[in-house]
Motif scaffolding. Structure first.
Motif, short mmCIF file in Angstrom:
data_model
loop_
_atom_site.label_atom_id
_atom_site.label_comp_id
_atom_site.label_asym_id
_atom_site.label_seq_id
_atom_site.Cartn_x
_atom_site.Cartn_y
_atom_site.Cartn_z
N GLY A 106 0.78 -1.23 0.00
CA GLY A 106 0.00 0.00 0.00
C GLY A 106 0.81 1.28 0.00
N THR A 107 2.11 1.18 -0.17
CA THR A 107 2.96 2.38 -0.19
C THR A 107 3.57 2.57 -1.58
N VAL A 108 4.07 3.77 -1.82
CA VAL A 108 4.78 4.07 -3.06
C VAL A 108 5.91 5.04 -2.75
N ALA A 109 7.03 4.84 -3.42
CA ALA A 109 8.18 5.75 -3.29
C ALA A 109 8.15 6.73 -4.47
N VAL A 110 8.08 8.02 -4.17
CA VAL A 110 7.85 9.05 -5.20
C VAL A 110 9.00 10.05 -5.20
N ARG A 111 9.39 10.48 -6.42
CA ARG A 111 10.44 11.49 -6.54
C ARG A 111 10.16 12.41 -7.71
N LEU A 112 10.55 13.66 -7.57
CA LEU A 112 10.50 14.65 -8.64
C LEU A 112 11.95 14.94 -9.05
N PRO A 113 12.40 14.42 -10.20
CA PRO A 113 13.81 14.58 -10.58
C PRO A 113 14.12 15.99 -11.08
N ASP A 114 15.35 16.40 -10.87
CA ASP A 114 15.81 17.72 -11.33
C ASP A 114 16.55 17.55 -12.65
N ASP A 115 15.81 17.12 -13.67
CA ASP A 115 16.39 16.91 -14.99
C ASP A 115 15.34 17.29 -16.03
N ASP A 116 15.71 18.16 -16.97
CA ASP A 116 14.73 18.69 -17.92
C ASP A 116 14.19 17.62 -18.87
N VAL A 117 15.06 16.72 -19.34
CA VAL A 117 14.60 15.68 -20.26
C VAL A 117 13.61 14.76 -19.56
N ALA A 118 13.97 14.33 -18.36
CA ALA A 118 13.08 13.45 -17.60
C ALA A 118 11.74 14.13 -17.32
N ARG A 119 11.79 15.38 -16.91
CA ARG A 119 10.54 16.07 -16.55
C ARG A 119 9.69 16.35 -17.77
N ASP A 120 10.31 16.66 -18.91
CA ASP A 120 9.52 16.85 -20.13
C ASP A 120 8.79 15.56 -20.50
N LEU A 121 9.48 14.43 -20.36
CA LEU A 121 8.83 13.15 -20.65
C LEU A 121 7.71 12.89 -19.65
N LEU A 122 7.96 13.13 -18.38
CA LEU A 122 6.95 12.88 -17.34
C LEU A 122 5.73 13.78 -17.50
N ARG A 123 5.94 14.99 -17.98
CA ARG A 123 4.80 15.88 -18.22
C ARG A 123 3.92 15.34 -19.35
N ALA A 124 4.55 14.65 -20.30
CA ALA A 124 3.80 14.09 -21.43
C ALA A 124 3.11 12.79 -21.08
N THR A 125 3.71 12.00 -20.19
CA THR A 125 3.21 10.65 -19.91
C THR A 125 2.42 10.53 -18.62
N PRO A 136 2.86 9.94 -14.32
CA PRO A 136 3.81 9.21 -13.47
C PRO A 136 4.36 7.96 -14.16
N LEU A 137 5.66 7.75 -14.00
CA LEU A 137 6.32 6.58 -14.56
C LEU A 137 6.98 5.77 -13.45
N ALA A 138 6.92 4.45 -13.59
CA ALA A 138 7.69 3.57 -12.73
C ALA A 138 9.12 3.57 -13.24
N VAL A 139 10.06 4.00 -12.41
CA VAL A 139 11.45 4.16 -12.86
C VAL A 139 12.40 3.59 -11.81
N SER A 140 13.30 2.72 -12.27
CA SER A 140 14.35 2.18 -11.43
C SER A 140 15.68 2.47 -12.11
N SER A 141 16.78 2.33 -11.37
CA SER A 141 18.09 2.58 -11.97
C SER A 141 18.34 1.61 -13.13
N ALA A 142 18.97 2.09 -14.18
CA ALA A 142 19.15 1.33 -15.41
C ALA A 142 20.35 0.40 -15.32
N ASN A 143 20.19 -0.62 -14.50
CA ASN A 143 21.26 -1.61 -14.36
C ASN A 143 20.65 -2.94 -13.96
N ARG A 144 21.34 -4.02 -14.29
CA ARG A 144 20.94 -5.33 -13.80
C ARG A 144 21.15 -5.37 -12.29
N SER A 145 20.29 -6.07 -11.59
CA SER A 145 20.38 -6.14 -10.14
C SER A 145 21.75 -6.62 -9.70
#
Length: 213
Positions: free
Chosen positions: A117-136, A138-147
């Protein structure tokens, strides 16, 4: 392999954001820059896409996927009520390297993993990311690496690790502040640090003195 767009070029940036928006709407994955490290994104409200993200990272449901938002005001739409401590921390440190764990609204039709019942939320300080998020939205986003592997700080590293699973890569250049975000649990009476990262404990306590670690 994924289509790569150089976001330092205005035309490629526009084309990349359009391609990424369409890919996410189809339930596909996108690699994108954030202000900390590169991330792998899926539509937060498409459970099959989130499952695909977890599989790409070789990560189980016991580690739920965080959500990125494009505007601070979006947080209010994800919860029944914003805790006062979360509001104060967001006001002080968003956009930036701070993730807030809150109880999400029970009406939300998403499945981010075993989050109780919880969610971890963040507002990134990056223009490309925020432009995409404004268009889409909320996005589920994890670090881009294999565990278990280091987080990617360049689009090339992200593509090497997860490119075969993604439809689009947005190359925003290298990430120099590669520290992961600090995570604060705002669902408990005394807010608690779950991970120290980009924002240190002393700075957090200047805003919320009762934070525990």
């Amino acid at each position: 392999m994924a289509d790569v767009f150089d976001c330092s070029d205005p035309d490629q940036r526009e084309a990349g954001l359009t391609a990424a928006t369409r890919a996410l709407a189809r339930g596909e994955l996108v690699l994108l820059p954030t202000d900390t490290v590169y991330g792998v994104a899926a539509d937060a409200f498409t459970p099959a896409a989130v499952t695909r993200l977890l599989a790409a990272k070789n990560r189980g449901r016991s580690m739920p996927v965080p959500v990125l938002i494009g505007e601070a005001s979006t947080l209010a739409g994800l919860v029944d009520a914003v805790p006062s401590v979360a509001h104060d921390l967001a006001e002080a440190f968003w956009p930036g390297g701070l993730t807030l764990v809150v109880e999400h609204a029970t009406t939300l039709a998403w499945d981010l993993g075993d989050a109780d019942g919880t969610v971890a939320v963040r507002l990134p300080d990056d223009d490309v990311a925020r432009d995409l998020l404004r268009a889409t939205g909320p996005l589920a986003v994890s670090s881009a690496n294999r565990s278990g592997r280091p987080a990617a700080t360049t689009a090339q590293e992200a593509t090497y690790q997860l490119g075969e699973h993604a439809a689009v890569v947005l190359d925003g250049g290298p990430r120099t502040g590669s520290a992961a975000s600090t995570i604060i649990d705002c669902t408990v009476p005394a807010p608690r640090v779950l991970r120290i990262g980009a924002i240190g404990l002393d700075r957090l306590r200047e805003v919320v003195p009762e934070i525990t670690d």
